[in-house]
Design a protein around this motif. Sequence first.
Motif, PDB file in Angstrom:
ATOM      1  N   ALA A 255       0.829  -1.206   0.000  1.00 11.09           N
ATOM      2  CA  ALA A 255       0.000   0.000   0.000  1.00 11.09           C
ATOM      3  C   ALA A 255       0.864   1.257   0.000  1.00 11.09           C
ATOM      4  O   ALA A 255       0.573   2.231  -0.706  1.00 11.09           O
ATOM      5  CB  ALA A 255      -0.938  -0.005   1.206  1.00 11.09           C
ATOM      6  N   ILE A 256       1.948   1.239   0.778  1.00  5.45           N
ATOM      7  CA  ILE A 256       2.852   2.384   0.812  1.00  5.45           C
ATOM      8  C   ILE A 256       3.509   2.589  -0.542  1.00  5.45           C
ATOM      9  O   ILE A 256       3.547   3.705  -1.087  1.00  5.45           O
ATOM     10  CB  ILE A 256       3.929   2.174   1.900  1.00  5.45           C
ATOM     11  N   GLU A 257       4.028   1.512  -1.121  1.00  5.79           N
ATOM     12  CA  GLU A 257       4.709   1.625  -2.414  1.00  5.79           C
ATOM     13  C   GLU A 257       3.741   2.067  -3.511  1.00  5.79           C
ATOM     14  O   GLU A 257       4.096   2.885  -4.368  1.00  5.79           O
ATOM     15  CB  GLU A 257       5.358   0.293  -2.764  1.00  5.79           C
ATOM     16  N   ASN A 258       2.512   1.558  -3.471  1.00  8.60           N
ATOM     17  CA  ASN A 258       1.524   1.961  -4.462  1.00  8.60           C
ATOM     18  C   ASN A 258       1.118   3.418  -4.284  1.00  8.60           C
ATOM     19  O   ASN A 258       0.866   4.127  -5.267  1.00  8.60           O
ATOM     20  CB  ASN A 258       0.295   1.063  -4.372  1.00  8.60           C
ATOM     21  N   SER A 259       1.072   3.877  -3.051  1.00  6.13           N
ATOM     22  CA  SER A 259       0.745   5.279  -2.800  1.00  6.13           C
ATOM     23  C   SER A 259       1.794   6.198  -3.406  1.00  6.13           C
ATOM     24  O   SER A 259       1.467   7.216  -4.018  1.00  6.13           O
ATOM     25  CB  SER A 259       0.635   5.525  -1.294  1.00  6.13           C
ATOM     26  N   LEU A 260       3.050   5.837  -3.258  1.00  5.16           N
ATOM     27  CA  LEU A 260       4.138   6.662  -3.792  1.00  5.16           C
ATOM     28  C   LEU A 260       4.251   6.571  -5.309  1.00  5.16           C
ATOM     29  O   LEU A 260       4.731   7.508  -5.949  1.00  5.16           O
ATOM     30  CB  LEU A 260       5.460   6.242  -3.149  1.00  5.16           C
ATOM     31  N   ALA A 261       3.806   5.458  -5.877  1.00  2.00           N
ATOM     32  CA  ALA A 261       3.983   5.241  -7.319  1.00  2.00           C
ATOM     33  C   ALA A 261       2.735   5.530  -8.137  1.00  2.00           C
ATOM     34  O   ALA A 261       2.799   5.522  -9.368  1.00  2.00           O
ATOM     35  CB  ALA A 261       4.426   3.797  -7.567  1.00  2.00           C
ATOM     36  N   ALA A 262       1.610   5.793  -7.495  1.00  2.00           N
ATOM     37  CA  ALA A 262       0.341   5.957  -8.222  1.00  2.00           C
ATOM     38  C   ALA A 262       0.406   7.121  -9.201  1.00  2.00           C
ATOM     39  O   ALA A 262       1.131   8.097  -8.994  1.00  2.00           O
ATOM     40  CB  ALA A 262      -0.805   6.158  -7.235  1.00  2.00           C
ATOM     41  N   SER A 263      -0.382   7.009 -10.243  1.00  2.00           N
ATOM     42  CA  SER A 263      -0.329   7.986 -11.332  1.00  2.00           C
ATOM     43  C   SER A 263      -1.094   9.267 -11.043  1.00  2.00           C
ATOM     44  O   SER A 263      -0.933  10.258 -11.753  1.00  2.00           O
ATOM     45  CB  SER A 263      -0.890   7.357 -12.621  1.00  2.00           C
ATOM     46  N   ASN A 264      -1.928   9.270 -10.008  1.00  2.00           N
ATOM     47  CA  ASN A 264      -2.659  10.488  -9.677  1.00  2.00           C
ATOM     48  C   ASN A 264      -2.882  10.577  -8.177  1.00  2.00           C
ATOM     49  O   ASN A 264      -2.753   9.584  -7.442  1.00  2.00           O
ATOM     50  CB  ASN A 264      -3.992  10.571 -10.433  1.00  2.00           C
ATOM     51  N   ARG A 265      -3.221  11.772  -7.734  1.00  2.00           N
ATOM     52  CA  ARG A 265      -3.355  12.054  -6.307  1.00  2.00           C
ATOM     53  C   ARG A 265      -4.482  11.244  -5.662  1.00  2.00           C
ATOM     54  O   ARG A 265      -4.359  10.779  -4.518  1.00  2.00           O
ATOM     55  CB  ARG A 265      -3.600  13.551  -6.132  1.00  2.00           C
ATOM     56  N   ARG A 266      -5.575  11.058  -6.380  1.00  2.00           N
ATOM     57  CA  ARG A 266      -6.702  10.318  -5.814  1.00  2.00           C
ATOM     58  C   ARG A 266      -6.295   8.885  -5.483  1.00  2.00           C
ATOM     59  O   ARG A 266      -6.609   8.379  -4.396  1.00  2.00           O
ATOM     60  CB  ARG A 266      -7.875  10.329  -6.802  1.00  2.00           C
ATOM     61  N   ARG A 267      -5.601   8.229  -6.400  1.00  2.00           N
ATOM     62  CA  ARG A 267      -5.169   6.856  -6.138  1.00  2.00           C
ATOM     63  C   ARG A 267      -4.114   6.817  -5.033  1.00  2.00           C
ATOM     64  O   ARG A 267      -4.116   5.914  -4.191  1.00  2.00           O
ATOM     65  CB  ARG A 267      -4.622   6.228  -7.424  1.00  2.00           C
TER      66      ARG A 267
ATOM     67  N   LEU B 123       0.470   8.131   8.389  1.00  2.00           N
ATOM     68  CA  LEU B 123      -0.208   9.405   8.639  1.00  2.00           C
ATOM     69  C   LEU B 123       0.337  10.499   7.718  1.00  2.00           C
ATOM     70  O   LEU B 123      -0.419  11.318   7.176  1.00  2.00           O
ATOM     71  CB  LEU B 123      -0.022   9.808  10.096  1.00  2.00           C
ATOM     72  N   PHE B 124       1.657  10.518   7.553  1.00  2.00           N
ATOM     73  CA  PHE B 124       2.293  11.529   6.708  1.00  2.00           C
ATOM     74  C   PHE B 124       1.774  11.447   5.274  1.00  2.00           C
ATOM     75  O   PHE B 124       1.416  12.461   4.664  1.00  2.00           O
ATOM     76  CB  PHE B 124       3.808  11.342   6.752  1.00  2.00           C
ATOM     77  N   LEU B 125       1.723  10.232   4.706  1.00  2.00           N
ATOM     78  CA  LEU B 125       1.272  10.089   3.334  1.00  2.00           C
ATOM     79  C   LEU B 125      -0.225  10.370   3.207  1.00  2.00           C
ATOM     80  O   LEU B 125      -0.672  10.957   2.209  1.00  2.00           O
ATOM     81  CB  LEU B 125       1.587   8.690   2.806  1.00  2.00           C
ATOM     82  N   ALA B 126      -1.014   9.960   4.208  1.00  2.58           N
ATOM     83  CA  ALA B 126      -2.446  10.269   4.164  1.00  2.58           C
ATOM     84  C   ALA B 126      -2.673  11.774   4.149  1.00  2.58           C
ATOM     85  O   ALA B 126      -3.559  12.277   3.445  1.00  2.58           O
ATOM     86  CB  ALA B 126      -3.149   9.626   5.348  1.00  2.58           C
ATOM     87  N   ALA B 127      -1.865  12.510   4.908  1.00  2.00           N
ATOM     88  CA  ALA B 127      -1.974  13.968   4.912  1.00  2.00           C
ATOM     89  C   ALA B 127      -1.448  14.551   3.611  1.00  2.00           C
ATOM     90  O   ALA B 127      -2.046  15.479   3.041  1.00  2.00           O
ATOM     91  CB  ALA B 127      -1.199  14.541   6.097  1.00  2.00           C
ATOM     92  N   ARG B 128      -0.363  14.026   3.117  1.00  2.00           N
ATOM     93  CA  ARG B 128       0.272  14.559   1.912  1.00  2.00           C
ATOM     94  C   ARG B 128      -0.648  14.473   0.697  1.00  2.00           C
ATOM     95  O   ARG B 128      -0.689  15.371  -0.141  1.00  2.00           O
ATOM     96  CB  ARG B 128       1.580  13.800   1.657  1.00  2.00           C
ATOM     97  N   PHE B 129      -1.422  13.384   0.608  1.00  3.92           N
ATOM     98  CA  PHE B 129      -2.263  13.179  -0.564  1.00  3.92           C
ATOM     99  C   PHE B 129      -3.741  13.476  -0.296  1.00  3.92           C
ATOM    100  O   PHE B 129      -4.589  13.198  -1.141  1.00  3.92           O
ATOM    101  CB  PHE B 129      -2.110  11.743  -1.070  1.00  3.92           C
TER     102      PHE B 129
END
Length: 450
Positions: free
Chosen positions: A282-294, A320-326
């Motif tokens: 989930a973390i890796e997919n969050s960083l690699a996703a093609s758009n902010r929503r994903r 928490l950091f990534l949830a806030a960032r996106f």
Amino acid sequence: MRGVRALTLVLAVSACGAVPAPDTQVDLSVQSRAISSATLFGPPRPYAPARSNAQIALDILELGFRLESGREIPQFSRFEGPVALRLTGQVPPLAEIETDRLIARLRSEAGLDVRRVTGAAQITVEFVPRAAMRRLVPEASCFVLPNVASWDEFRAAPRADHLDWAVIAERQKALVVAPADATVQEMRDCLHEEVAQALGPLNDLYRIGETVMNDDNFQTSLTGFDMLVLRAWNHPDLQPGMTRAEVGARLPAILAQLNPRSGASRSLALDPIPTPRAWTDAIENSLAASNRRRSFAFAQAALRIALDQDWQDERLAFSLFLAARFAPPGQGEEALDALISAASIYSARPGGEVPRAHVELHLAAQALASGQYPIVLRLTDNAMGPARRSENGALLSSLMLLRAQALERMGRVTEAETLRRDAIPFAIFGFGSERAADDRRDEIAALIRR
């Protein structure tokens, strides 16, 4: 700061705000201006390891006997004797300076007999154009391989059996592949992490905040924890071929000798080691996703897993950091709460100064956009010291530019202009060109207009 809208500030996402995106044009002529880490930051001042020796022993076993893929490594593995290192390929202008500074640290802080040579060597660092690297290994910024001595040799057989770290006991040779067209900071970061892994453990762990061997990439140069791990890994009481149990039995005495001022009084209960693969994905997919929503959806999935696991460590903080960032604009208050919670967790963790500084960058951006300039000054003042000690030019210059914008809005124009000038060399080091540094300044100024 309640109710502030979530802001799209392209300052740092894990790996981090520290380096440009893969398609960023890096002005390599900048590297010929001697803006090296030594020039900018002076003598190294890494934070000392803050974890207890008991925890560090568990960390070493998890770092050393498992690959990033999750596969177990059955035996202890390292080089024996002095290690020679050479640079080859399209070597950037400052690579020799940064390599020599790294080797000096490895010799003085980790006690390793490493030297740079121009001929045959156990470790080869080859600089390859980023486009060529990504055609063969699309997801990697840089990497280390066993049993090959050149990029061409690896490219000829990229899936050969001899490239499997798990079958190696005594290491004979290793190849570090690094981008030739990177910023000085990214080049330095690759040298630190990949050479360290050639000499020591191979895994990365999200639950350890005080190491470069963490894929959140908040730490960009070798830390005191890293140097202690390398010193222990290369201790004469350990030998290639040992089992995990044999190494585990000897580590307490080794660490007691190397680190008599153990951080036991400051450490919390021993960290649980297992990390579900679903959370890492989930973390890796969050960083690699093609758009902010994903990215936000994957970050939310990681956060749910972290909460279900009842973690109180770096994994929860990074979720928490990534949830806030996106977070989408309509969830500004939730994003702010997540950043505050992440900062609080990092504050309580051993070696949490640097990860917290990354969170404080985002909090300062929120405060700037909402006109709370004294808060910007307080947050940046707290974060600039760790950014400087960890030698992160991208983070430090971003903090300096945020602070300058707040000072200007408070009428302290002369201080603001001085700080902006002082930030330029750090921004060039981190972002690759004066134009990129100017773009960062403009992004920060735009927060006010938003």
